[in-house]
Design an enzyme around this catalytic site. Structure first.
Site, PDB file in Angstrom:
ATOM      1  CG  ASN A 288       0.879   7.092 -59.121  1.00 58.56           C
ATOM      2  OD1 ASN A 288       1.965   7.460 -58.689  1.00 58.56           O
ATOM      3  ND2 ASN A 288      -0.245   7.327 -58.494  1.00 58.56           N
TER       4      ASN A 288
ATOM      5  CD  GLU B  85      -3.702   9.946 -59.477  1.00 58.85           C
ATOM      6  OE1 GLU B  85      -4.180  11.065 -59.178  1.00 58.85           O
ATOM      7  OE2 GLU B  85      -3.667   8.986 -58.688  1.00 58.85           O
TER       8      GLU B  85
ATOM      9  CB  CYS C 130      -0.323   1.424 -62.465  1.00 61.96           C
ATOM     10  SG  CYS C 130      -2.005   1.228 -61.880  1.00 61.96           S
TER      11      CYS C 130
ATOM     12  CD  GLU D 230       2.604  -1.167 -59.774  1.00 60.99           C
ATOM     13  OE1 GLU D 230       2.117  -0.117 -60.252  1.00 60.99           O
ATOM     14  OE2 GLU D 230       2.215  -1.669 -58.717  1.00 60.99           O
TER      15      GLU D 230
ATOM     16  CB  CYS E 252      -3.980  -2.759 -59.582  1.00 61.35           C
ATOM     17  SG  CYS E 252      -3.485  -2.385 -61.278  1.00 61.35           S
TER      18      CYS E 252
ATOM     19  CB  CYS F 108       0.241  -3.678 -62.162  1.00 65.75           C
ATOM     20  SG  CYS F 108      -0.053  -1.932 -62.480  1.00 65.75           S
TER      21      CYS F 108
HETATM   22  N1  THU Z   1      -1.638   2.719 -58.567  1.00 73.53           N
HETATM   23  C1  THU Z   1      -0.434   2.296 -59.055  1.00 73.53           C
HETATM   24  O1  THU Z   1       0.373   3.115 -59.523  1.00 73.53           O
HETATM   25  N2  THU Z   1      -0.156   0.976 -59.013  1.00 73.53           N
HETATM   26  C2  THU Z   1      -0.998   0.015 -58.530  1.00 73.53           C
HETATM   27  O2  THU Z   1      -0.709  -1.162 -58.656  1.00 73.53           O
HETATM   28  C3  THU Z   1      -2.221   0.411 -57.844  1.00 73.53           C
HETATM   29  C4  THU Z   1      -2.632   1.839 -57.994  1.00 73.53           C
HETATM   30  C5  THU Z   1      -1.970   4.146 -58.640  1.00 73.53           C
HETATM   31  C6  THU Z   1      -3.044   4.465 -59.638  1.00 73.53           C
HETATM   32  C7  THU Z   1      -3.591   5.749 -59.091  1.00 73.53           C
HETATM   33  O3  THU Z   1      -2.839   6.829 -59.630  1.00 73.53           O
HETATM   34  C8  THU Z   1      -3.337   5.674 -57.594  1.00 73.53           C
HETATM   35  O4  THU Z   1      -2.434   4.610 -57.395  1.00 73.53           O
HETATM   36  C9  THU Z   1      -4.586   5.423 -56.770  1.00 73.53           C
HETATM   37  O5  THU Z   1      -5.260   4.311 -57.243  1.00 73.53           O
END
Ligand code: THU
Length: 162
Positions: A61, A63, A72, A74, A111, A114
């Protein structure tokens, strides 16, 4: 009233019970967590994808101070797969997490966004993608397709031809 029953199957395993290829992929996903840029959530998600040609690609991920811009793990991994091996279907994805408190002892699930992206990849290649999920420790969930956690999905077949 008429109802439609939706059945989902999630296989539950331990790390030790996985075969060597799945163990390796989960270990690669754990390493990918270290490539996470997550100064805001400190929630490092790592994803490793084994393509059908056995090559492995990664995602973590990424940010952004403007929170909605976050990517994300994925999605980053799927983009890598599509750019590096545009004609090769995906065999298996492994997704895991590292948190500062090491408290994620159950699998973290992709999520909704994804799930939709993984579903598009399955539809694009007409090939289901195995998905392996684990927290920092604990049970491992194995899905034979994203459709197990995205029933009644929306896809290209729903769009009217123009
Ligand atoms: N995140 C992912 O990388 N994948 C997911 O399916 C759920 C959330 C990340 C996004 C963000 O950087 C952190 O987790 C907190 O939400």
């Amino acid at each position: 009233m008429k109802t439609i029953e939706i059945k989902n199957t999630i296989y539950v395993s331990s790390f030790d019970e996985l075969d060597n290829l799945d163990k390796e992929l989960l270990i690669e996903a754990r390493k990918a967590c270290d490539l996470s840029h997550s100064p805001y959530s400190h929630f490092k998600v790592g994803c490793a994808i084994r393509m059908q040609n056995e090559k492995v690609v990664f995602g973590a991920n990424q940010e952004n101070a403007a929170y909605p811009v976050c990517l994300c793990a994925e999605g980053v991994a799927l983009s890598n797969a599509s750019m590096q091996y545009p004609t090769i279907p995906i065999q298996t994805m492994a997704i895991t997490v590292k948190t500062p408190s090491k408290s994620a002892n159950s699998p973290i699930a992709p999520c909704g966004v994804c799930r939709q992206s993984i579903s598009e990849y399955e539809n694009r290649f007409q090939a289901p993608i195995r998905i392996i999920l684990q927290g920092e420790t604990g049970e491992v969930y194995i899905l034979s397709s994203i459709k197990e956690i995205l029933p009644l999905s929306f896809g290209a077949a729903d769009l009217k031809e123009i």
